[in-house]
Design a protein around this motif. Structure first.
Motif, PDB file in Angstrom:
ATOM      1  N   SER A   1     -13.106  78.781   9.734  1.00  0.00           N
ATOM      2  CA  SER A   1     -13.443  80.117   9.252  1.00  0.00           C
ATOM      3  C   SER A   1     -14.340  80.855  10.244  1.00  0.00           C
ATOM      4  CB  SER A   1     -14.128  80.007   7.897  1.00  0.00           C
ATOM      5  OG  SER A   1     -14.588  81.246   7.474  1.00  0.00           O
ATOM      6  N   PHE A   2     -15.150  80.126  10.983  1.00  0.00           N
ATOM      7  CA  PHE A   2     -16.045  80.737  11.968  1.00  0.00           C
ATOM      8  C   PHE A   2     -15.245  81.263  13.164  1.00  0.00           C
ATOM      9  CE2 PHE A   2     -18.500  79.706  15.916  1.00  0.00           C
ATOM     10  CZ  PHE A   2     -19.302  80.838  15.893  1.00  0.00           C
ATOM     11  N   LEU A   3     -14.270  80.442  13.639  1.00  0.00           N
ATOM     12  CA  LEU A   3     -13.495  80.851  14.811  1.00  0.00           C
ATOM     13  C   LEU A   3     -12.365  81.805  14.446  1.00  0.00           C
ATOM     14  CD1 LEU A   3     -13.113  77.394  16.603  1.00  0.00           C
ATOM     15  CD2 LEU A   3     -14.664  79.247  17.229  1.00  0.00           C
ATOM     16  N   SER A   4     -11.958  81.772  13.202  1.00  0.00           N
ATOM     17  CA  SER A   4     -10.867  82.556  12.625  1.00  0.00           C
ATOM     18  C   SER A   4      -9.498  82.185  13.210  1.00  0.00           C
ATOM     19  CB  SER A   4     -11.118  84.063  12.761  1.00  0.00           C
ATOM     20  OG  SER A   4     -10.620  84.555  13.967  1.00  0.00           O
ATOM     21  N   THR A   5      -9.468  81.254  14.130  1.00  0.00           N
ATOM     22  CA  THR A   5      -8.163  80.777  14.595  1.00  0.00           C
ATOM     23  C   THR A   5      -8.267  79.298  14.969  1.00  0.00           C
ATOM     24  OG1 THR A   5      -6.609  80.899  16.428  1.00  0.00           O
ATOM     25  CG2 THR A   5      -8.777  81.799  16.847  1.00  0.00           C
ATOM     26  N   ILE A   6      -7.252  78.520  14.578  1.00  0.00           N
ATOM     27  CA  ILE A   6      -7.251  77.103  14.953  1.00  0.00           C
ATOM     28  C   ILE A   6      -5.868  76.717  15.472  1.00  0.00           C
ATOM     29  CG2 ILE A   6      -9.093  76.257  13.481  1.00  0.00           C
ATOM     30  CD1 ILE A   6      -6.949  75.440  11.445  1.00  0.00           C
ATOM     31  N   ALA A   7      -5.859  75.763  16.380  1.00  0.00           N
ATOM     32  CA  ALA A   7      -4.601  75.241  16.912  1.00  0.00           C
ATOM     33  C   ALA A   7      -4.782  73.758  17.174  1.00  0.00           C
ATOM     34  CB  ALA A   7      -4.255  75.971  18.213  1.00  0.00           C
ATOM     35  N   PRO A   8      -3.691  72.975  17.169  1.00  0.00           N
ATOM     36  CA  PRO A   8      -3.826  71.511  17.306  1.00  0.00           C
ATOM     37  C   PRO A   8      -4.625  71.094  18.534  1.00  0.00           C
ATOM     38  CG  PRO A   8      -1.554  72.093  16.800  1.00  0.00           C
ATOM     39  CD  PRO A   8      -2.273  73.389  16.991  1.00  0.00           C
ATOM     40  N   ASP A   9      -4.535  71.868  19.608  1.00  0.00           N
ATOM     41  CA  ASP A   9      -5.198  71.464  20.847  1.00  0.00           C
ATOM     42  C   ASP A   9      -6.721  71.445  20.772  1.00  0.00           C
ATOM     43  OD1 ASP A   9      -3.163  70.707  22.364  1.00  0.00           O
ATOM     44  OD2 ASP A   9      -2.889  72.624  23.422  1.00  0.00           O
ATOM     45  N   GLN A  10      -7.279  72.110  19.744  1.00  0.00           N
ATOM     46  CA  GLN A  10      -8.743  72.091  19.615  1.00  0.00           C
ATOM     47  C   GLN A  10      -9.250  70.733  19.170  1.00  0.00           C
ATOM     48  OE1 GLN A  10      -8.336  75.883  17.453  1.00  0.00           O
ATOM     49  NE2 GLN A  10     -10.570  75.796  17.495  1.00  0.00           N
ATOM     50  N   PHE A  11      -8.354  69.933  18.572  1.00  0.00           N
ATOM     51  CA  PHE A  11      -8.816  68.704  17.931  1.00  0.00           C
ATOM     52  C   PHE A  11      -8.405  67.473  18.719  1.00  0.00           C
ATOM     53  CE2 PHE A  11      -7.990  71.972  14.738  1.00  0.00           C
ATOM     54  CZ  PHE A  11      -9.303  72.202  14.364  1.00  0.00           C
ATOM     55  N   THR A  12      -8.616  67.539  20.018  1.00  0.00           N
ATOM     56  CA  THR A  12      -8.300  66.379  20.847  1.00  0.00           C
ATOM     57  C   THR A  12      -9.477  65.428  20.862  1.00  0.00           C
ATOM     58  OG1 THR A  12      -9.189  67.481  22.768  1.00  0.00           O
ATOM     59  CG2 THR A  12      -6.824  67.706  22.398  1.00  0.00           C
ATOM     60  N   PHE A  13      -9.323  64.355  21.616  1.00  0.00           N
ATOM     61  CA  PHE A  13     -10.376  63.358  21.706  1.00  0.00           C
ATOM     62  C   PHE A  13     -11.651  63.923  22.326  1.00  0.00           C
ATOM     63  CE2 PHE A  13     -12.389  59.821  24.038  1.00  0.00           C
ATOM     64  CZ  PHE A  13     -12.777  59.108  22.941  1.00  0.00           C
ATOM     65  N   LEU A  14     -11.500  65.019  23.090  1.00  0.00           N
ATOM     66  CA  LEU A  14     -12.676  65.632  23.716  1.00  0.00           C
ATOM     67  C   LEU A  14     -13.723  66.043  22.691  1.00  0.00           C
ATOM     68  CD1 LEU A  14     -11.540  67.908  26.660  1.00  0.00           C
ATOM     69  CD2 LEU A  14     -13.134  65.984  26.682  1.00  0.00           C
ATOM     70  N   LEU A  15     -13.256  66.508  21.526  1.00  0.00           N
ATOM     71  CA  LEU A  15     -14.180  66.903  20.464  1.00  0.00           C
ATOM     72  C   LEU A  15     -15.041  65.708  20.046  1.00  0.00           C
ATOM     73  CD1 LEU A  15     -15.054  69.022  18.308  1.00  0.00           C
ATOM     74  CD2 LEU A  15     -13.233  68.140  16.875  1.00  0.00           C
ATOM     75  N   THR A  16     -14.369  64.565  19.833  1.00  0.00           N
ATOM     76  CA  THR A  16     -15.091  63.343  19.483  1.00  0.00           C
ATOM     77  C   THR A  16     -16.081  62.963  20.581  1.00  0.00           C
ATOM     78  OG1 THR A  16     -13.236  62.531  18.199  1.00  0.00           O
ATOM     79  CG2 THR A  16     -14.796  60.893  18.984  1.00  0.00           C
ATOM     80  N   PHE A  17     -15.622  63.086  21.815  1.00  0.00           N
ATOM     81  CA  PHE A  17     -16.455  62.703  22.941  1.00  0.00           C
ATOM     82  C   PHE A  17     -17.714  63.568  23.008  1.00  0.00           C
ATOM     83  CE2 PHE A  17     -17.413  62.715  27.543  1.00  0.00           C
ATOM     84  CZ  PHE A  17     -17.695  61.382  27.660  1.00  0.00           C
ATOM     85  N   TYR A  18     -17.527  64.853  22.758  1.00  0.00           N
ATOM     86  CA  TYR A  18     -18.638  65.799  22.741  1.00  0.00           C
ATOM     87  C   TYR A  18     -19.681  65.392  21.690  1.00  0.00           C
ATOM     88  CZ  TYR A  18     -20.726  70.475  22.859  1.00  0.00           C
ATOM     89  OH  TYR A  18     -21.576  71.520  22.991  1.00  0.00           O
ATOM     90  N   LEU A  19     -19.185  65.010  20.507  1.00  0.00           N
ATOM     91  CA  LEU A  19     -20.097  64.576  19.440  1.00  0.00           C
ATOM     92  C   LEU A  19     -20.786  63.263  19.801  1.00  0.00           C
ATOM     93  CD1 LEU A  19     -17.856  65.416  16.390  1.00  0.00           C
ATOM     94  CD2 LEU A  19     -19.881  66.635  17.143  1.00  0.00           C
ATOM     95  N   LEU A  20     -20.032  62.417  20.486  1.00  0.00           N
ATOM     96  CA  LEU A  20     -20.598  61.135  20.910  1.00  0.00           C
ATOM     97  C   LEU A  20     -21.777  61.375  21.857  1.00  0.00           C
ATOM     98  CD1 LEU A  20     -19.840  58.240  20.264  1.00  0.00           C
ATOM     99  CD2 LEU A  20     -18.485  58.155  22.337  1.00  0.00           C
TER     100      LEU A  20
END
Lengths: 343, 258
Positions: A235-254
């Protein structure tokens, strides 16, 4: 009861600050704090399974995706959906899913938690690194599903025009709520059992702890808040696509939780803020720089190099992160205790 | 006649082709201190792991009270009233001494996960109750002043005591001690035997212990079973054990052929 009073006052002050920030900050800075808030929610919940319970897991991107898609599908109006699904007509169930924002968030969180439960039944029956392997695969599966199910997720095109309900009032208060929940879990018999499992699983069993149940609780709680965070992100970005949810997101949180200290929620909060602002302030590294007349040229991604170096330094000199596995209150308490000993 | 609290009946344990325990039976009476001794590799710890449900015996039954508990999961065995310590101390390293003891109260504090998250009244009541009980146990072991210390900061002897205290916290009727005096100096050992006698009285415990220190065993145990290569070679009073020929042979080797 003194603790409860302090807690109430602190929450009151934070909420006041959040409301003030939301109405007085300019759009650019507001987007930075919003980003920090969302990543704080994700990192706090990730730290519960990874840091407190010590179960090495790589799950966030999968659960964030589930939460984001669930929430988005619930809050996009029906007419918009009919126009948006370009590759294939939306499935009837997608059209029927309509709810207001809080319910949509909750649906995202609960779906994630349910998926976590289904994963934990086979995974927590065995010990070892299976959780990491299974959750890594799970993240891939969710992304591939989102890519290849145009009737449900609009495929690679993703979802646009998601109503922007998530302002800093939502994000900020949910960050505080998440933090409170995590602290409450840690300082209860369940949190103690999670730490016991992290330290020595056999000994925890020998104390009568049902480790399967406790690990599942930790995993489901993480997944729930990751789902909520995903919904806020959508809702914040107002747009989502599958590519946003790659392993990089997990890595960033790690990176966030390792820097803050595995098992420390206050550390995670501080580290989310440091990394969130840091990434913005270091933006100049990506651009062309003029050093005494020498043009460096633009190097997009240069600030990530700086962050990698920062992580290596953390690993070398503060192996347990900024706060170790303790909360700020514990650190203050032991400081006071040692002072009393000296006196 | 006192009542048998723990019966080991014809237990055989095989790991692949190796027979670790061979058709072993013995019985521990209520309020007894029972010793399990024997040379290294005799199968003493294996018996503990079978009683606590970590291993499933190839043959035989474990009867605790009136119940057959063979094959029960380890965490449920604890809830039935059997607690154990480990041969090498296994405390929860990152936690305080008090928190280590509180883990023992895990199944005696009754509030749900949601009650903990939302801090409902039952959480406060239960936490207060178990904290008071945990402090009482620490007092029993003379560890009160260490309550807030990190468990691993304590001396070796005190870490042993914390481990026993943690086991006592699970409210057992049978306590299994795996080499409690290992690595202790004579004064620590003496201190330990006083404490074991004391908790046996105060918490109404039956104790089954593995030990190498024969002096300690002689002082502590009412009865002993001596194992060698998984077989029982002696059953009876500790004073008789140390003069028994088979036992001496097991420990020191056979001199007749020397």
């Amino acid at each position: 009861m003194k603790g409860t009073l302090i807690k109430t006052v602190l929450i009151g002050i934070s909420l006041g600050l959040i409301w003030y920030t939301n109405s007085h900050l300019d759009i650019y800075n507001l987007s930075i704090v919003n980003n920090i808030g969302i990543f704080a929610i994700l990192a706090l919940s990730y730290n519960l399974i990874n840091g407190v319970a010590g179960q090495f897991s790589l799950e966030p991107n999968g659960f964030v995706a589930i939460g984001a898609y669930m929430t988005a599908i619930f809050i996009i109006p029906m007419d918009t959906k009919i126009d948006m699904y370009a590759l294939m007509d939306p499935a009837p169930v997608i059209l029927q899913m309509q709810a207001n924002f809080p319910i949509a968030l909750l649906a995202g969180g609960l779906t994630s938690a349910l998926m976590a439960f289904l994963l934990s039944v086979p995974v927590f029956r065995v010990r070892g690194d299976y959780l990491a392997i299974v959750t890594l695969g799970f993240g891939f599966i969710i992304r591939i599903f989102a890519m290849n199910s145009p009737a449900y997720t609009n495929g690679a095109m993703g979802l646009n025009d998601i109503p922007e309900f998530a302002d800093f009032r939502w994000i900020g208060s949910i960050t505080i709520f998440t933090f409170m929940v995590m602290i409450h879990v840690i300082y209860s018999k369940y949190g103690r059992a999670m730490k016991a499992i992290r330290d020595d699983e056999d000994a925890a069993v020998a104390m009568g702890v049902n480790t399967f149940k406790v690990k599942t609780y930790a995993f489901m709680t993480s997944a729930f808040f990751e789902g909520i965070g995903g919904g806020l992100l959508a809702s914040f970005l107002s747009t989502i696509a599958p590519d946003q949810f790659t392993f990089l997101l997990t890595f960033y949180l790690l990176i966030i939780i390792v820097l803050g200290g595995l098992g420390s929620m206050t550390g995670t909060l501080v580290s989310a803020i440091v990394i969130g602002f840091g990434l913005e302030w270091l933006r100049f590294l990506d651009d062309n720089m003029n050093i005494f007349g020498y043009e460096t040229g633009a190097h997009p991604g240069m600030r990530m190099v700086v962050f990698s170096i920062l992580l290596i330094i953390t690993m070398l000199f503060a192996r347990r992160g900024l706060f170790g596995d303790r909360e700020l209150s514990d650190i203050l308490k032991s400081k006071r205790a040692s002072k009393r000993k000296d006196a | 006649m006192s009542k048998g609290i723990l019966k080991i009946e014809n237990i055989t344990m095989q790991f692949g082709g190796v027979t670790a325990i061979d058709n072993l039976s013995f019985e521990v009476q209520k309020k007894e201190i029972y010793g399990l001794i024997g040379p290294n590799g005799a199968g003493k710890t294996t018996i503990f792991n079978i009683i606590t449900g970590n291993y499933h015996p190839t043959k035989g039954e474990i009867i605790f009270g009136d119940e057959t508990i063979t094959g029960t999961k380890p965490n449920l065995v604890v809830q039935k009233g059997i607690a154990r310590t480990f041969q090498n101390i296994r405390l929860f390293k990152s936690m305080s001494v008090l928190d280590n003891i509180l883990i023992g109260f895990h199944n005696q504090s009754h509030y749900s996960y949601l009650e903990a998250i939302f801090r409902l009244p039952r959480y406060f009541g239960q936490e207060k109750k178990i904290k008071a009980e945990a402090m009482a146990i620490l007092d029993e072991f003379d560890l009160t002043s260490f309550a807030d210390h990190k468990a691993t900061d304590l001396s070796y002897g005190n870490q042993r005591k914390v481990e026993i205290a943690r086991a006592v916290a699970t409210n057992p009727s049978l306590l299994l001690l795996d080499e409690p005096a290992a690595g202790m100096n004579p004064s620590e050992t003496e201190d330990l035997s006083t404490i074991i006698h004391k908790i046996k009285q105060d918490f109404d415990l039956t104790i089954l212990l593995i030990e190498h220190d024969m002096k300690f065993v002689n002082n502590m145990c009412d009865l002993v079973t001596v194992l060698d290569y998984g077989e029982k070679i002696f059953d009876g009073k500790p004073a008789d054990a140390i003069v028994n020929e088979k036992v001496i042979t097991a420990y020191l080797g056979d001199f007749t052929h020397a």
